[in-house]
Design an enzyme around this catalytic site. Sequence first.
Site, PDB file in Angstrom:
ATOM      1  N   ARG A  32       0.727  -1.060   0.004  1.00 49.50           N
ATOM      2  CA  ARG A  32       0.231   0.012   0.154  1.00 49.50           C
ATOM      3  C   ARG A  32       0.949   1.149   0.002  1.00 49.50           C
ATOM      4  O   ARG A  32       1.723   1.379   0.932  1.00 49.50           O
ATOM      5  CB  ARG A  32      -0.749   0.006   1.340  1.00 49.50           C
ATOM      6  CG  ARG A  32      -1.716   1.465   1.512  1.00 49.50           C
ATOM      7  CD  ARG A  32      -2.720   1.639   0.483  1.00 49.50           C
ATOM      8  NE  ARG A  32      -3.138   3.087   0.918  1.00 49.50           N
ATOM      9  CZ  ARG A  32      -4.107   3.642   0.091  1.00 49.50           C
ATOM     10  NH1 ARG A  32      -4.350   3.159  -1.132  1.00 49.50           N
ATOM     11  NH2 ARG A  32      -4.484   4.860   0.430  1.00 49.50           N
ATOM     12  N   VAL A  33       0.675   2.173  -0.795  1.00 49.47           N
ATOM     13  CA  VAL A  33       1.477   3.511  -0.968  1.00 49.47           C
ATOM     14  C   VAL A  33       0.427   4.569  -0.256  1.00 49.47           C
ATOM     15  O   VAL A  33      -0.617   4.922  -1.117  1.00 49.47           O
ATOM     16  CB  VAL A  33       1.827   3.787  -2.449  1.00 49.47           C
ATOM     17  CG1 VAL A  33       2.304   5.027  -2.342  1.00 49.47           C
ATOM     18  CG2 VAL A  33       2.710   2.622  -2.922  1.00 49.47           C
ATOM     19  N   HIS A  34       0.631   4.891   0.842  1.00 53.11           N
ATOM     20  CA  HIS A  34      -0.224   5.703   1.590  1.00 53.11           C
ATOM     21  C   HIS A  34       0.352   7.260   1.750  1.00 53.11           C
ATOM     22  O   HIS A  34       1.488   7.440   2.081  1.00 53.11           O
ATOM     23  CB  HIS A  34      -0.498   5.038   2.729  1.00 53.11           C
ATOM     24  CG  HIS A  34      -1.667   5.932   3.585  1.00 53.11           C
ATOM     25  ND1 HIS A  34      -3.092   5.636   3.559  1.00 53.11           N
ATOM     26  CD2 HIS A  34      -1.485   6.695   4.476  1.00 53.11           C
ATOM     27  CE1 HIS A  34      -3.682   6.219   4.243  1.00 53.11           C
ATOM     28  NE2 HIS A  34      -2.918   7.053   4.984  1.00 53.11           N
ATOM     29  N   CYS A  64     -12.465  12.472   5.041  1.00 52.61           N
ATOM     30  CA  CYS A  64     -11.850  11.662   3.853  1.00 52.61           C
ATOM     31  C   CYS A  64     -11.738  10.337   4.406  1.00 52.61           C
ATOM     32  O   CYS A  64     -12.345   9.818   5.505  1.00 52.61           O
ATOM     33  CB  CYS A  64     -10.366  12.207   3.935  1.00 52.61           C
ATOM     34  SG  CYS A  64      -9.452  11.750   5.399  1.00 52.61           S
ATOM     35  N   CYS A 109      -8.971   8.205   4.358  1.00 55.36           N
ATOM     36  CA  CYS A 109      -7.605   7.954   4.675  1.00 55.36           C
ATOM     37  C   CYS A 109      -7.241   7.235   5.907  1.00 55.36           C
ATOM     38  O   CYS A 109      -6.203   6.032   5.792  1.00 55.36           O
ATOM     39  CB  CYS A 109      -6.638   9.293   4.742  1.00 55.36           C
ATOM     40  SG  CYS A 109      -6.926  10.289   3.358  1.00 55.36           S
ATOM     41  N   GLN A 127      -8.218   3.699   5.131  1.00 55.41           N
ATOM     42  CA  GLN A 127      -7.488   3.155   4.241  1.00 55.41           C
ATOM     43  C   GLN A 127      -6.021   2.614   4.903  1.00 55.41           C
ATOM     44  O   GLN A 127      -5.783   1.350   4.745  1.00 55.41           O
ATOM     45  CB  GLN A 127      -7.053   3.873   3.052  1.00 55.41           C
ATOM     46  CG  GLN A 127      -8.217   4.094   2.048  1.00 55.41           C
ATOM     47  CD  GLN A 127      -7.931   5.086   0.893  1.00 55.41           C
ATOM     48  OE1 GLN A 127      -7.154   5.853   1.199  1.00 55.41           O
ATOM     49  NE2 GLN A 127      -8.671   4.729   0.042  1.00 55.41           N
ATOM     50  N   GLY A 141      -2.399  16.133   1.961  1.00 53.73           N
ATOM     51  CA  GLY A 141      -3.254  16.726   0.907  1.00 53.73           C
ATOM     52  C   GLY A 141      -2.930  16.494  -0.642  1.00 53.73           C
ATOM     53  O   GLY A 141      -2.899  17.626  -1.240  1.00 53.73           O
ATOM     54  N   ARG A 142      -2.598  15.407  -0.888  1.00 53.10           N
ATOM     55  CA  ARG A 142      -2.111  15.117  -2.426  1.00 53.10           C
ATOM     56  C   ARG A 142      -1.185  15.924  -2.506  1.00 53.10           C
ATOM     57  O   ARG A 142      -0.830  16.478  -3.764  1.00 53.10           O
ATOM     58  CB  ARG A 142      -3.586  15.491  -3.316  1.00 53.10           C
ATOM     59  CG  ARG A 142      -4.406  14.483  -3.007  1.00 53.10           C
ATOM     60  CD  ARG A 142      -5.424  14.358  -4.239  1.00 53.10           C
ATOM     61  NE  ARG A 142      -6.673  13.763  -4.025  1.00 53.10           N
ATOM     62  CZ  ARG A 142      -7.679  14.439  -3.692  1.00 53.10           C
ATOM     63  NH1 ARG A 142      -7.905  15.805  -3.596  1.00 53.10           N
ATOM     64  NH2 ARG A 142      -9.041  13.942  -3.572  1.00 53.10           N
ATOM     65  N   ASP A 146      -3.997  16.660  -8.130  1.00 46.63           N
ATOM     66  CA  ASP A 146      -3.427  15.856  -7.512  1.00 46.63           C
ATOM     67  C   ASP A 146      -1.768  16.098  -7.739  1.00 46.63           C
ATOM     68  O   ASP A 146      -1.267  16.187  -8.887  1.00 46.63           O
ATOM     69  CB  ASP A 146      -3.446  14.226  -7.672  1.00 46.63           C
ATOM     70  CG  ASP A 146      -2.901  13.340  -6.941  1.00 46.63           C
ATOM     71  OD1 ASP A 146      -1.854  13.712  -6.263  1.00 46.63           O
ATOM     72  OD2 ASP A 146      -3.468  12.267  -6.984  1.00 46.63           O
ATOM     73  N   ARG A 162       1.008  14.797  -6.028  1.00 44.72           N
ATOM     74  CA  ARG A 162       1.889  13.863  -5.469  1.00 44.72           C
ATOM     75  C   ARG A 162       2.839  13.400  -6.451  1.00 44.72           C
ATOM     76  O   ARG A 162       2.644  13.396  -7.608  1.00 44.72           O
ATOM     77  CB  ARG A 162       0.977  12.823  -4.871  1.00 44.72           C
ATOM     78  CG  ARG A 162       0.521  13.123  -3.406  1.00 44.72           C
ATOM     79  CD  ARG A 162      -0.671  12.060  -3.210  1.00 44.72           C
ATOM     80  NE  ARG A 162      -1.587  11.723  -4.284  1.00 44.72           N
ATOM     81  CZ  ARG A 162      -2.669  10.567  -3.729  1.00 44.72           C
ATOM     82  NH1 ARG A 162      -2.564  10.107  -2.776  1.00 44.72           N
ATOM     83  NH2 ARG A 162      -3.413  10.892  -4.696  1.00 44.72           N
TER      84      ARG A 162
END
Length: 379
Positions: free
Chosen positions: A234-236, A250, A252, A255, A278-279, A311, A313
Site C-alpha cells: 500500500r502506497v499511503h 476523508c 484515509c 485506508q 493533502g495530495r 493531485d 503527489r
Amino acid sequence: MPYRHLIPVSREPLSLLSVERAISELRRGRAVAVTGGDGQGALMMAAEAATAERLVELTVRAGGAARVALTARRASVLGLLPAALRIVVVTPPAPLSLETVRAIADPLAALPVAAAEECTITEVEPHALEAAALQLTKTARLLPAAVIADIAGADAEDLAAWAMRHDLLAVDAGDVFQYLATTARALKRVAEARVPLAGAEDALIAAFRPLDGGFEHYVIKLGDPQVDAPVLTRVHSACFTGDLLGSLRCDCGDQLRGAITAITEAGGGLILYLAQEGRGIGLVNKLRAYALQDQGFDTLDANEQLGFEADERVYLPAAQMLRAIGVTRVRLMTNNPDKVAALTRLGITVTERVPHTFPTNRHNEHYIRTKLARGGHLD
C-alpha cells in the site's frame, strides 16, 4: 524505466542545501534571488507572505517592477485565460499593491479581482525564472503564487555577489526544477525499529531521509513479505487529520488501518508512508481547501481554486524505497490507476491492482463520489 540522474551525484548535497535554504527563507517571509543559466536573475517572495512594506523593499532592491507569477489553474479560476498546464505572469499597470497580490493569489481573501482585468497577462516557458519561483512556493507548501521582480542595475552583473551584498540567498533555477527527483534519489535509511501495532504485532518501521534533512518517508514492514515474489503493498500519503485525528472528511484513516489489517491477514507486506499531505499540497493548504469545500466546491475544484493541480503527489520516493529494500514487483492496494501507472514508469512492476475500498459516511460521501466520477478512481 527508473528515473535517470539529472545532476552529478557529487553536486547533490550543494543542490539540495541551496533549495532547502531558499524554502526556509520563503516560509519566514523573506525574499530570495532565483538565477538562470543565461545570467538573468529575479528577486521573489511567496505571495502569501507579502506585506505593503515587503513589496516596496522587493522592488527597491531588485530595481525592477514587480509582477505576480501564478499557475494557469489559478488564472483560469480568475477568468484570465483558459486552464492549461502553464505558468502565467500578471503585471499591473501601476506599482503592484498588496490588495492586488492577495486578490490574485488567495481565493479565501474575499477581495475583488477587478484590478486584475487591467493587468497584462503573459504565459511564460516552463523553465523560466517565474516557473522556478512558483515551484519553490509549492515545495515550501505555500500558496502557488509568487511576487517577482527582475534584478536590474549595473551592480548586478555577478548575481551571487549581488545577493551576498544584500544579505539574500541565491538559488539556481535548475536546482529548483530537479529538487524532487534529487531528494528522492538521495533518500537514505537512517533508522529502523520494531513497533508492534494493534492487530499487527510483527511490524518494523524504517525511516528514510534525504541528504538535505527534509521530510522523512517511511516503510512499514508487516509480517514476513517474500521479496522474490510480488509483495502486497500500500502506497499511503500522510494525512494528519485522517490518520491521527480520525477525521470523517476523508477515508484515509480507514485506508491505513484497513491496509494494516489486510496485509497482516495475508501473511505480510509493506506500507509506504509518504510525507505528501493533502495530495502533495501540505496540511495548511489542505485546510484552505476544506474551507473552500465548505463554500460548495468539491475536493478537486477546491485544489484548483488554490492554484494546484487536482493531485500534486509524486511517487519517486516510493519507487526509491522499494528498490532500497530489494522489492521490484508489487501487488498494489489502491483504487487509483494513476498510482499503478506512476510506479510502472519508475521501474516497479505492478503485477496486480488490489481493490481497497471502505464504507462512506455522511461527511465523506461526496468526497468519495468525486474521486470516482472526476478523479478516475475505481471501485
